[in-house]
Design a protein around this motif. Sequence first.
Motif: not given
Length: 245
Positions: A202-226
Amino acid sequence: MDRARTARTARRAALAAAGVEFLHLAPAAVRLSAVRRTVARGTAGYGGEDDHVALTFDDGPDPRSTPYILDALDGIGARATFFLLGAMLERAPGLGRELVTRGHEVAVHGWHHRQQWYPAPARDLRELRRATEAVAGFCGARPRWYRPPYGVLTAGPALAARRLGLRTVLWTAWGRDWTDHATADSVYATARPGLTGGATLLLHDSDCTSAPDSWRATLAALPLIAAHCRTRALTLGPIRDHGLR
């Protein structure tokens, strides 16, 4: 005599109400580890493919963030399942269509991101049908999966999903990417122990119910996960390829 009868009637009514509420909340037991790993493995997200990790995103689509996530997924050569909110999709219908055009799978997360704590079967069916029809209409693909907000499954939405032909799927791993202190490293470190064959992330592509700009951490983590998955011969992909029993 009348007072005693009134008291008995009130007790019966209270017990009946408590029973209805218990039955409404009972499906939420799927969040318990023992239940997830035994009788509800499919609902929990444990797949039947030992070399596959289902990659999922909740709460979109969001014009501010989802396009960046899509580009990152292209960069790592992965496809995913996006659990969409009807209210978000209504604001960005073209983005919903783009998800499908770019090879991703669309699924239903509800209309609004709120948990239905109290029994209201008609409301639950009405809202979930509205969200399902929005996903099918705007995205041009019939959804197969449903994930309740917060991962808390109650009887009303569970029965509504079944009636609409949706199968409920939660997750077995997450990155806690919705917090205000999330970073690429923290998202990866949190997700890593659960990144094994048959897992659903589970990850999130929106911060509509999360901390502002938290999606940027998800974005940066994707290469590490891959990269982690590649070194273990695991394929990141949508739920449709997960071999759910």
